[in-house]
Design a protein around this motif. Structure first.
Motif, short mmCIF file in Angstrom:
data_model
loop_
_atom_site.label_atom_id
_atom_site.label_comp_id
_atom_site.label_asym_id
_atom_site.label_seq_id
_atom_site.Cartn_x
_atom_site.Cartn_y
_atom_site.Cartn_z
N ARG A 1 0.82 -1.21 0.00
CA ARG A 1 0.00 0.00 0.00
C ARG A 1 0.86 1.27 0.00
NH1 ARG A 1 -4.76 -1.70 -1.88
NH2 ARG A 1 -5.40 -3.63 -0.81
N LYS A 2 0.20 2.39 -0.25
CA LYS A 2 0.88 3.68 -0.32
C LYS A 2 1.43 4.08 1.06
CE LYS A 2 -2.17 5.53 -3.95
NZ LYS A 2 -3.13 6.63 -4.27
N PHE A 3 2.55 4.79 1.03
CA PHE A 3 3.11 5.33 2.27
C PHE A 3 4.01 6.50 1.94
CE2 PHE A 3 6.26 2.17 0.94
CZ PHE A 3 7.45 2.86 1.08
N GLU A 4 4.35 7.26 2.98
CA GLU A 4 5.33 8.33 2.90
C GLU A 4 6.35 8.10 4.02
OE1 GLU A 4 4.28 12.61 2.20
OE2 GLU A 4 5.10 12.84 4.22
N ALA A 5 7.62 8.02 3.65
CA ALA A 5 8.67 7.73 4.63
C ALA A 5 9.72 8.84 4.60
CB ALA A 5 9.32 6.39 4.33
N THR A 6 10.23 9.17 5.78
CA THR A 6 11.32 10.15 5.90
C THR A 6 12.59 9.44 6.35
OG1 THR A 6 9.77 11.93 6.45
CG2 THR A 6 12.10 12.26 7.03
N TYR A 7 13.67 9.67 5.61
CA TYR A 7 14.96 9.08 5.91
C TYR A 7 15.95 10.21 6.22
CZ TYR A 7 13.09 4.81 3.79
OH TYR A 7 12.33 3.72 3.48
N ARG A 8 16.92 9.89 7.08
CA ARG A 8 17.95 10.88 7.41
C ARG A 8 19.33 10.30 7.10
NH1 ARG A 8 17.37 14.37 12.64
NH2 ARG A 8 16.00 15.39 11.10
N PHE A 9 20.12 11.09 6.37
CA PHE A 9 21.49 10.71 6.03
C PHE A 9 22.44 11.70 6.71
CE2 PHE A 9 18.72 9.21 2.72
CZ PHE A 9 19.16 7.92 2.48
N THR A 10 23.42 11.18 7.45
CA THR A 10 24.37 12.01 8.18
C THR A 10 25.77 11.75 7.65
OG1 THR A 10 22.97 11.88 10.15
CG2 THR A 10 25.23 12.64 10.45
N LEU A 11 26.47 12.81 7.26
CA LEU A 11 27.82 12.72 6.72
C LEU A 11 28.77 13.50 7.61
CD1 LEU A 11 25.62 13.30 4.21
CD2 LEU A 11 27.64 12.83 2.85
N HIS A 12 30.03 13.04 7.65
CA HIS A 12 31.05 13.68 8.47
C HIS A 12 32.23 14.09 7.60
CE1 HIS A 12 28.91 12.45 12.08
NE2 HIS A 12 28.76 11.26 11.53
N ALA A 13 32.78 15.27 7.87
CA ALA A 13 33.84 15.82 7.03
C ALA A 13 35.02 14.87 6.92
CB ALA A 13 34.30 17.16 7.61
N ASP A 14 35.50 14.70 5.68
CA ASP A 14 36.72 13.93 5.37
C ASP A 14 36.59 12.43 5.59
OD1 ASP A 14 37.95 16.36 4.80
OD2 ASP A 14 38.65 16.61 6.85
N GLN A 15 35.39 11.92 5.84
CA GLN A 15 35.24 10.49 6.10
C GLN A 15 34.55 9.77 4.93
OE1 GLN A 15 36.63 8.84 8.56
NE2 GLN A 15 37.49 10.80 9.24
N PRO A 16 34.97 8.52 4.62
CA PRO A 16 34.40 7.79 3.48
C PRO A 16 33.15 7.00 3.85
CG PRO A 16 36.19 6.51 4.39
CD PRO A 16 36.11 7.78 5.22
N TRP A 17 32.34 7.51 4.76
CA TRP A 17 31.15 6.79 5.18
C TRP A 17 30.04 7.77 5.56
CZ3 TRP A 17 29.62 7.56 10.31
CH2 TRP A 17 30.59 8.05 11.18
N PHE A 18 28.83 7.25 5.60
CA PHE A 18 27.67 8.02 6.05
C PHE A 18 26.73 7.09 6.79
CE2 PHE A 18 26.42 6.34 1.95
CZ PHE A 18 25.08 5.99 2.10
N GLU A 19 25.79 7.68 7.52
CA GLU A 19 24.81 6.91 8.28
C GLU A 19 23.43 7.13 7.69
OE1 GLU A 19 23.89 6.04 12.99
OE2 GLU A 19 24.33 8.09 12.37
N ALA A 20 22.67 6.03 7.50
CA ALA A 20 21.30 6.09 6.97
C ALA A 20 20.34 5.62 8.06
CB ALA A 20 21.17 5.22 5.73
N ARG A 21 19.25 6.37 8.21
CA ARG A 21 18.31 6.08 9.30
C ARG A 21 16.88 6.35 8.84
NH1 ARG A 21 19.39 6.46 14.86
NH2 ARG A 21 21.39 7.44 14.38
N LEU A 22 15.96 5.42 9.14
CA LEU A 22 14.54 5.65 8.90
C LEU A 22 13.97 6.45 10.07
CD1 LEU A 22 11.92 5.10 7.27
CD2 LEU A 22 11.65 3.03 8.65
N MET A 23 13.32 7.58 9.77
CA MET A 23 12.80 8.46 10.81
C MET A 23 11.31 8.26 11.07
SD MET A 23 15.57 9.98 11.60
CE MET A 23 14.97 11.29 12.67
N SER A 24 10.52 8.09 9.99
CA SER A 24 9.07 7.96 10.18
C SER A 24 8.43 7.36 8.94
CB SER A 24 8.44 9.33 10.48
OG SER A 24 8.57 10.19 9.36
N VAL A 25 7.23 6.81 9.14
CA VAL A 25 6.42 6.27 8.04
C VAL A 25 4.97 6.70 8.28
CG1 VAL A 25 5.62 4.24 6.79
CG2 VAL A 25 7.93 4.27 7.74
#
Length: 568
Positions: free
Chosen positions: A410-434
């Motif tokens: 079924r239909k939904f709306e989801a909010t995701y958050r991506f956090t990045l840090h200076a000079d680093q080769p990685w990021f964090e992905a997080r589901l915030m709400s649906v």
């Protein structure tokens, strides 16, 4: 080394505090005093007309079949190497004006042939590596009989993506046919000088051809991931010539060049690349100006090692956002109206994409084998918001929606958050709400961060408990859970393709219009070079940093700056 973050959505940035906001350049020529704001008539006859598309103002040029005229914008700042889409509406007093009506940027333009009906004209072009300091937009008329008009001009920086099929990424003008790779210039298309093999250029693009002057060049890289090159043959046409020569060179690294010949005047030419360069993972070739001439078409043909499937390339252009640190190893890209939550780049090369999937339980008798459970993926990104958490951290919130409804999907709306840090080769992905945007109640029983690779046909999965990775040729795209209880990581490859699932169960009933939100854990995605040993070492390093938050940025800091301006 200091980290400097850039958020770019289009060409022009306006900084306010620590947040950079970007807006396309738009004008309908409605405002001004004795002339349209930001534009001036630099040659020929024309006026600030009142015959615009919607009854308002527009630009016009008058022609008698001889001479030329031009309206020109004020100087603008273009980012070197960036891709821009320029659009505008054109109209003429006659269905067949005698000469061309160009609409373009100083370094990239297209001759148009308008008629009596207002029609939208689009030009997509990549800015040269060295952009003119006084670059501008212009609307012109050459040997036109009658009046021509221009209205509703929009300039925006855009993102380019090339199709991945059968594990092979090819763009416009590229194809593989029975083991032979063919790359043909597509200067006559809307995409002008845009193509996957293009590395950089300093020459101009005019209508349907490259325009070279002394020391100006166009550089291309030929590479098909997983299938080494066995030969190379280049044919090209010099369609216009004033003086000098065209120097054709080849290279295995794009730095040390071997000249294959100097060509003039107009005519069709062909060169075969030296046999001692092959086999090769990649080969570069370059057109270099030693005079004033134009090239309107070329074709490169190469035999490939192995048995690559027949594949046709395709290129799409869309408005998007990216965030990166100057000199940093990772770049993330978001595109509104796209299905991907985020695209992940190592340097300037696409290595993978992440998608958002929600597992739903509706009722028994529907879904997979009647169990009532189905997986519903978000099919379009609705909104992207970029902000700084502090001077070392950048946060991007992405709202993605599912627009279609089916049983247990079924239909939904989801909010995701991506956090990045200076000079680093990685990021964090997080589901915030649906949010349940359907008319039918359902329960969320889990969700997936789906990480899909773009590392060539030979990519393979590797899973080590809370760490999973896609391994390519000397590089990797990987994910790790901070705690083994947070997520289940399962990366698999089959005949139907690759699937990298990062899964977490939930139990959240939702009635129509209701929302769920929670402090969900994040998953860390990272890129790197090397084999499984290098992957394990990098994962250990990142885990150590996660245990020591003060070490995340390695001393770097985030600075937004306005292009061409002062640091903010």
């Amino acid at each position: 080394m200091r980290g400097r973050w850039r958020h770019l959505a289009i060409a022009f940035l306006v900084s306010t505090g620590l947040t950079a906001h970007a807006q396309p350049y738009r004008t309908s020529f409605e405002t001004g005093n004795k002339g349209p704001d930001g534009w001036r008539l630099v040659s020929g006859k024309g006026e600030w007309s009142k015959e615009g598309r919607n009854g308002g103002r527009c630009l016009s040029l008058f022609g008698t079949g001889e001479g030329s005229g031009r309206w020109q914008s004020k100087a603008m700042t273009f980012r070197p190497g960036a891709v821009y889409r320029l659009s505008g509406f054109l109209r003429a007093d006659t269905d067949k004006p005698a000469g061309p009506v160009p609409l373009g940027m100083r370094f990239c333009t297209r001759d148009q042939r308008p008629n009596k009906t207002w029609a939208k004209k689009i030009l997509v072009g990549r800015a040269p590596l060295t952009v003119f300091k006084n670059a501008y937009l212009y609307f012109g008329a050459y040997h036109v009989g009658g009046n021509v008009y221009c209205d509703d001009v929009v300039l925006e920086e855009v993102c380019v993506t090339h199709r991945n099929q059968n594990g092979i990424t090819l763009g416009i003008g590229e194809r593989i046919d029975n083991g032979t790779y063919i790359f043909r210039s597509s200067f006559g298309s809307e995409l002008t000088n845009i193509c996957r093999p293009a590395v950089e250029h300093t020459c101009k693009f005019h209508s349907d051809r490259l325009w070279f002057n002394t020391d100006k060049y166009a550089l291309y890289r030929i590479e098909v991931a997983g299938y080494p090159l066995l030969s190379g043959d280049l044919s090209f046409t010099i369609n216009w010539y004033q003086d000098g020569e065209c120097v054709v060179g080849v290279s295995k690294d794009g730095k040390t060049w071997r000249d294959l010949g100097r060509f003039s005047p107009t005519g069709n030419y062909r060169v075969t690349f030296p046999a001692d360069m092959y086999p090769a993972e990649r080969v570069f070739f370059r057109f270099l100006g030693a005079g004033n001439f134009q090239i309107n078409k070329f074709t490169h043909v190469a035999k490939l090692q192995g048995s690559p499937p027949n594949t046709e390339g395709h290129t799409e252009v869309y408005v998007g956002h990216y965030v990166s640190a100057d000199g940093g190893p990772i770049r993330l890209q978001w595109g509104e109206e796209r299905a991907e939550l985020v695209r992940v780049y190592s340097g300037d090369r696409l290595v993978g994409s992440m998608y958002g999937v929600v597992a739903q339980f509706e009722k028994r008798g529907v879904g997979y084998k009647g169990a009532g459970i189905g997986s519903a993926g978000a099919d379009v990104v609705k909104q992207v918001t970029v902000k700084t958490k502090d001077e070392k951290t950048c946060v991007v919130d992405v709202v993605a929606v599912r627009t279609e409804s089916a049983a247990a999907a079924r239909k939904f709306e989801a909010t995701y958050r991506f956090t990045l840090h200076a000079d680093q080769p990685w990021f964090e992905a997080r589901l915030m709400s649906v949010k349940n945007t359907d008319t039918i109640p359902y329960k969320i029983v889990g969700y997936y961060h789906r990480l899909q690779p773009e590392l060539g046909a030979k990519v393979r999965p590797a899973c080590y408990g809370p760490i999973a990775a896609w391994l390519g040729d000397g590089e990797f795209l990987a994910a790790l859970a901070k705690d083994e209880a947070d997520f289940t990581l399962a990366f698999r490859k089959s005949e139907t393709g690759c699937r990298g699932d990062i899964t977490r169960p939930l139990d959240a009933p939702l009635t129509p219009g209701a929302s769920w939100s929670n402090n969900e854990p994040g998953v860390v995605v990272f890129v790197g070079e090397g084999d499984e040993k290098a992957l394990a070492l990098e994962a250990d390093r990142i885990r150590g940093m996660l245990a020591r938050p003060e070490a995340k940025t390695g001393g770097g800091r985030i600075i937004y700056e306005e292009e061409g301006g002062d640091e903010k």
